[in-house]
Design a protein around this motif. Structure first.
Motif, mmCIF file in Angstrom:
data_model
loop_
_atom_site.group_PDB
_atom_site.id
_atom_site.type_symbol
_atom_site.label_atom_id
_atom_site.label_comp_id
_atom_site.label_asym_id
_atom_site.label_seq_id
_atom_site.Cartn_x
_atom_site.Cartn_y
_atom_site.Cartn_z
ATOM 1 N N SER A 211 0.781 -1.270 0.000
ATOM 2 C CA SER A 211 0.000 0.000 0.000
ATOM 3 C C SER A 211 0.801 1.303 0.000
ATOM 4 O O SER A 211 0.201 2.374 -0.054
ATOM 5 C CB SER A 211 -0.980 0.066 1.188
ATOM 6 N N THR A 212 2.142 1.244 0.094
ATOM 7 C CA THR A 212 2.858 2.514 0.290
ATOM 8 C C THR A 212 3.275 3.232 -0.996
ATOM 9 O O THR A 212 3.904 4.286 -0.929
ATOM 10 C CB THR A 212 4.103 2.340 1.182
ATOM 11 N N ALA A 213 2.951 2.674 -2.159
ATOM 12 C CA ALA A 213 3.274 3.417 -3.388
ATOM 13 C C ALA A 213 1.984 3.867 -4.066
ATOM 14 O O ALA A 213 1.439 4.914 -3.727
ATOM 15 C CB ALA A 213 4.156 2.584 -4.307
ATOM 16 N N ASP A 214 1.452 3.051 -4.965
ATOM 17 C CA ASP A 214 0.240 3.452 -5.683
ATOM 18 C C ASP A 214 -0.922 3.741 -4.723
ATOM 19 O O ASP A 214 -1.715 4.657 -4.961
ATOM 20 C CB ASP A 214 -0.152 2.361 -6.686
ATOM 21 N N ASN B 158 -4.512 -5.935 -6.652
ATOM 22 C CA ASN B 158 -5.746 -5.128 -6.719
ATOM 23 C C ASN B 158 -6.924 -6.055 -6.422
ATOM 24 O O ASN B 158 -6.768 -7.276 -6.430
ATOM 25 C CB ASN B 158 -5.879 -4.462 -8.095
ATOM 26 N N VAL C 10 4.283 -3.445 -8.354
ATOM 27 C CA VAL C 10 4.761 -4.816 -8.194
ATOM 28 C C VAL C 10 3.770 -5.820 -8.794
ATOM 29 O O VAL C 10 4.148 -6.886 -9.274
ATOM 30 C CB VAL C 10 5.091 -5.082 -6.701
HETATM 31 N N1 AR6 Z 1 10.087 -5.480 -6.990
HETATM 32 C C1 AR6 Z 1 10.106 -5.088 -5.683
HETATM 33 N N2 AR6 Z 1 9.374 -4.068 -5.204
HETATM 34 C C2 AR6 Z 1 8.604 -3.383 -6.060
HETATM 35 C C3 AR6 Z 1 8.520 -3.725 -7.437
HETATM 36 C C4 AR6 Z 1 9.309 -4.821 -7.896
HETATM 37 N N3 AR6 Z 1 9.297 -5.223 -9.163
HETATM 38 N N4 AR6 Z 1 7.658 -2.852 -8.036
HETATM 39 C C5 AR6 Z 1 7.223 -2.013 -7.078
HETATM 40 N N5 AR6 Z 1 7.789 -2.315 -5.879
HETATM 41 P P1 AR6 Z 1 2.788 -0.790 -5.404
HETATM 42 P P2 AR6 Z 1 0.445 -0.609 -3.604
HETATM 43 C C6 AR6 Z 1 7.550 -1.695 -4.546
HETATM 44 O O1 AR6 Z 1 2.461 0.529 -5.991
HETATM 45 O O2 AR6 Z 1 0.881 0.724 -3.090
HETATM 46 C C7 AR6 Z 1 -1.032 -1.764 -8.538
HETATM 47 O O3 AR6 Z 1 -1.465 -1.021 -9.610
HETATM 48 C C8 AR6 Z 1 7.193 -0.236 -4.497
HETATM 49 O O4 AR6 Z 1 8.368 0.585 -4.554
HETATM 50 O O5 AR6 Z 1 3.151 -1.885 -6.329
HETATM 51 O O6 AR6 Z 1 -0.028 -1.634 -2.625
HETATM 52 C C9 AR6 Z 1 -2.046 -2.810 -8.108
HETATM 53 O O7 AR6 Z 1 -2.771 -3.309 -9.215
HETATM 54 C C10 AR6 Z 1 6.515 -0.153 -3.144
HETATM 55 O O8 AR6 Z 1 7.489 -0.084 -2.108
HETATM 56 O O9 AR6 Z 1 1.567 -1.361 -4.482
HETATM 57 C C11 AR6 Z 1 -2.928 -2.069 -7.133
HETATM 58 O O10 AR6 Z 1 -3.994 -1.444 -7.802
HETATM 59 C C12 AR6 Z 1 5.776 -1.484 -3.037
HETATM 60 O O11 AR6 Z 1 6.394 -2.340 -4.017
HETATM 61 C C13 AR6 Z 1 -2.002 -1.016 -6.531
HETATM 62 O O12 AR6 Z 1 -0.903 -0.875 -7.429
HETATM 63 C C14 AR6 Z 1 4.277 -1.451 -3.303
HETATM 64 O O13 AR6 Z 1 3.989 -0.549 -4.364
HETATM 65 C C15 AR6 Z 1 -1.448 -1.407 -5.191
HETATM 66 O O14 AR6 Z 1 -0.716 -0.343 -4.660
#
Ligand code: AR6
Length: 231
Positions: free
Chosen positions: A44-47, A130, A140
């Motif tokens: 949850s901490t990015a998107d 999601n 991710v």
């Molecule tokens: N490897 C390791 N860590 C990663 C990678 C990777 N390949 N890609 C991103 N991260 P997020 P959320 C880190 O945005 O906030 C999607 O669209 C990233 O830097 O992936 O839970 C889904 O479909 C961060 O620290 O997930 C959902 O709709 C962490 O993974 C939504 O995003 C989570 O970032 C979920 O959002």
């Protein structure tokens, strides 16, 4: 810095930084020696725009509780960049809590290439999913579905149709999936965390009372599901 990483380094008598994943470090922590290992991203901490200070507290508390109940396991928090703020916060807080750094540590790398690029063996990886459990959407989730190929999509559909916030689902990864073949990943656990992004479904509008509960539930569910795989 005085982090759990440093404790690892000291034991190893290597003057290297965890954050560059240097080879001597990798050879020390990389082989899991058969110990079930879960790699997970910060949910949850990015998107989903969840506050990283609060998230880091929840990660460290959840990990600490889990490691009190299970011995022969390893948990690894992964992020893409050495500049990851969530990784530094979690390292700092887990050192303060005296969490065993051989059972919980952070790792910089792509969660879909931990073995081939990072020499880190992880049987299970978690996905920040999601609610539709669909590929794409960036982050991710997109990376894991892309790396695992169509077989993860099919296997996911057999396990669940949707996911509600705070829950997770274990998907056994078919042995023909590139992620299984190349990286040795046998299971993907999809986790749905709380969402603070108004552009995404189920936005909590900065309700952090509810948000923190949901994030705690998400990690409890993830770790319980991880443990259930090896029962
Ligand atoms: N490897 C390791 N860590 C990663 C990678 C990777 N390949 N890609 C991103 N991260 P997020 P959320 C880190 O945005 O906030 C999607 O669209 C990233 O830097 O992936 O839970 C889904 O479909 C961060 O620290 O997930 C959902 O709709 C962490 O993974 C939504 O995003 C989570 O970032 C979920 O959002």
């Amino acid at each position: 810095g005085n982090t759990c990483t440093m404790e690892l380094e000291n034991k190893n008598e290597d003057d290297v930084s965890m954050n560059d994943n240097s080879s001597s470090q990798r050879s020390f922590i990389g082989d899991n020696h058969g110990v079930p290992t879960l790699a997970f991203p910060s949910i949850s901490t990015a998107d989903f725009q969840f506050d990283i200070e609060k998230a880091s507290d929840i990660i460290v508390d959840s990990v600490s509780d889990f490691l009190k109940r299970f011995n022969n396991v390893r948990l690894v928090l992964v992020d893409l960049s050495v500049k990851s703020k969530i990784l530094s916060l979690v390292r700092e807080k887990s050192t303060k809590k005296h969490i065993d750094s051989s059972k919980f540590f952070t790792f910089v790398g792509d969660i879909t290439q931990l073995y081939t690029r990072g020499k880190l063996k992880c049987n299970v990886i978690a996905n920040a999913a999601n609610w539709r459990l669909r590929p794409g959407g960036g982050g991710v989730n997109a990376a894991i579905f892309k790396a695992a190929g169509k077989s993860l999509e099919n296997a996911t559909k057999e396990c669940a149709e949707t996911l509600s916030p705070g829950n997770s689902v274990v998907v056994p990864l078919p042995s023909n999936s590139p992620l299984h073949l190349r990286e040795g990943v046998t299971h993907v656990i999809h986790v749905l965390g709380p969402n603070m992004n108004p552009q995404r479904p189920n936005c909590l509008n900065n309700d952090y009372i509810e948000g923190c509960k949901v994030l705690c539930n998400a990690y409890s569910s993830l770790f319980a599901n991880f443990a259930s795989i090896f029962k």
